[in-house]
Design a protein around this motif. Structure first.
Motif, PDB file in Angstrom:
ATOM      1  N   UNK A  43       0.801  -1.229   0.000  1.00 42.34           N
ATOM      2  CA  UNK A  43       0.000   0.000   0.000  1.00 42.34           C
ATOM      3  C   UNK A  43       0.833   1.278   0.000  1.00 42.34           C
ATOM      4  N   UNK A  44       2.153   1.133   0.061  1.00 35.48           N
ATOM      5  CA  UNK A  44       3.044   2.297   0.026  1.00 35.48           C
ATOM      6  C   UNK A  44       2.648   3.324   1.078  1.00 35.48           C
ATOM      7  N   UNK A  45       2.371   2.836   2.291  1.00 32.69           N
ATOM      8  CA  UNK A  45       1.980   3.720   3.384  1.00 32.69           C
ATOM      9  C   UNK A  45       3.141   4.389   4.079  1.00 32.69           C
TER      10      UNK A  45
ATOM     11  N   UNK B 205       1.934   7.703   5.690  1.00 28.54           N
ATOM     12  CA  UNK B 205       0.575   8.114   5.340  1.00 28.54           C
ATOM     13  C   UNK B 205      -0.340   7.948   6.552  1.00 28.54           C
ATOM     14  N   UNK B 206      -0.949   9.055   6.974  1.00 27.60           N
ATOM     15  CA  UNK B 206      -1.923   9.034   8.061  1.00 27.60           C
ATOM     16  C   UNK B 206      -3.327   8.769   7.517  1.00 27.60           C
ATOM     17  N   UNK B 207      -4.258   8.414   8.409  1.00 33.88           N
ATOM     18  CA  UNK B 207      -5.647   8.243   7.957  1.00 33.88           C
ATOM     19  C   UNK B 207      -6.182   9.497   7.288  1.00 33.88           C
ATOM     20  N   UNK B 208      -6.899   9.318   6.204  1.00 35.02           N
ATOM     21  CA  UNK B 208      -7.454  10.440   5.464  1.00 35.02           C
ATOM     22  C   UNK B 208      -8.511  11.168   6.287  1.00 35.02           C
ATOM     23  N   UNK B 209      -8.405  12.494   6.425  1.00 42.08           N
ATOM     24  CA  UNK B 209      -9.446  13.244   7.152  1.00 42.08           C
ATOM     25  C   UNK B 209     -10.826  13.056   6.556  1.00 42.08           C
TER      26      UNK B 209
END
Length: 317
Positions: free
Chosen positions: A77-79, A300-304
């Motif tokens: 996922x390339x996080x 990558x953080x959780x999308x707002x």
């Protein structure tokens, strides 16, 4: 197809590439062999505290770092991004979990996300719980042919010569066999340092091999497989995804964060799967620690936007 439609339908047929069902003898043989050797841990002669401790530590090293962090959140996922030397080190740990090469694991998982809980999903429990848990692994599936699935789902992985090398001539299998030798020698070394006789040296070497490799691998297998099976059937939903993904407390804790699966399907790129304070995500804590010392970047953080929809369509089952 909505989630509610998926829930009320009786059953999915296995993927078309798996019909008619034919057993993959190599995979089936490997599964039987590993489980049989792991069962030897019940023999008192093969127990040692060294082996038991290495098993527990290994679940974190090979399962959490190798599979959760590297295979899943980093490569699939390339996080996040890690230095190549660290990425490759984590990938070797993943290889030693005997869940296939990085490229094929990534390709299968990306296909799962594209077709989650549809017939083309390689391991949906809507076929059956056992199918999702492990049956799909030892059944031939033409749709998961390495060359075909690599071309569609893993081109980026195979731009890295290290991952290409792992694919060539079964190099990844030699890595696994090498890990057996390393664990056996660790046990031998511990016994020799303690001044043990030859019989005890052999016993300790075999104990560490059985516990540190086979028991640990089988435990990590079933943890990973539970994400495929349990968390698409039982748990609660924070998000109204178009699949049957669930957050399952037991699997979430046991898997060090992978069991917050509905969160993950709602926001696949996020390196954080636990979206609430009590959804403990040890893999995310590890990533944050790596970020703090400069060994993880572009995390990558959780999308707002996704977080804003939490609870709008959530359900429990």
């Amino acid at each position: 197809m909505t989630n509610q439609t998926l829930l009320v339908q009786s059953r999915l047929a296995p993927p078309e590439g798996s019909q008619p069902v034919r057993i993959d003898r190599l995979n089936a043989g490997a599964l039987v062999f590993y489980h049989a050797v792991a069962a030897l841990a019940f023999l008192p002669w093969l127990f040692s505290w060294t082996g038991a401790v290495l098993c527990i530590v290994g679940i974190y090293l090979f399962g959490t770092l190798g599979i959760n962090l590297c295979y899943h959140r980093l490569l699939t996922h390339r996080g996040l991004v890690c230095p190549k030397w660290l990425e490759h080190t984590f990938a070797v740990l993943g290889v030693c979990s005997f869940q296939d090469t990085p490229a094929r694991w990534v390709a299968v998982h990306r296909k799962h996300h594209q077709h989650a809980d549809e017939q083309a999903d390689p391991h949906s429990p809507l076929v059956s719980f056992f199918w999702a848990h492990m049956h799909w692994i030892y059944v031939e599936n033409r749709e998961l042919n390495r060359l075909g699935i690599f071309d569609r789902y893993a081109k980026d992985i195979l731009r890295d010569r290290f991952y290409v090398w792992l694919e060539r001539r079964g190099s990844w299998l030699w890595v696994i066999l090498g890990s057996w030798v390393v664990f056996f020698l660790i046990g031998v070394g511990v016994a020799l340092v303690g001044g043990a006789d030859s019989a005890e040296v052999l016993r300790m070497g075999l104990s560490v091999l059985v516990w540190g490799v086979f028991v640990r691998t089988v435990i990590v297998w079933h943890i990973t497989w539970s994400v495929n099976s349990v968390t698409h059937l039982w748990g609660y939903r924070n998000y109204g995804t178009e699949d049957c993904s669930r957050n399952n407390v037991f699997v979430g804790l046991l898997s060090n964060g992978e069991g917050w699966h509905n969160n993950h399907h709602a926001d696949p790129r996020s390196a954080r799967h636990g979206h609430t304070a009590w959804e403990i995500d040890v893999t995310w804590i590890t990533i944050r620690a790596l970020e703090a010392v400069g060994l993880a970047t572009r995390v990558v953080r959780p999308s707002p936007h996704v977080r804003a929809t939490a609870g709008e369509h959530g359900t429990a089952s």
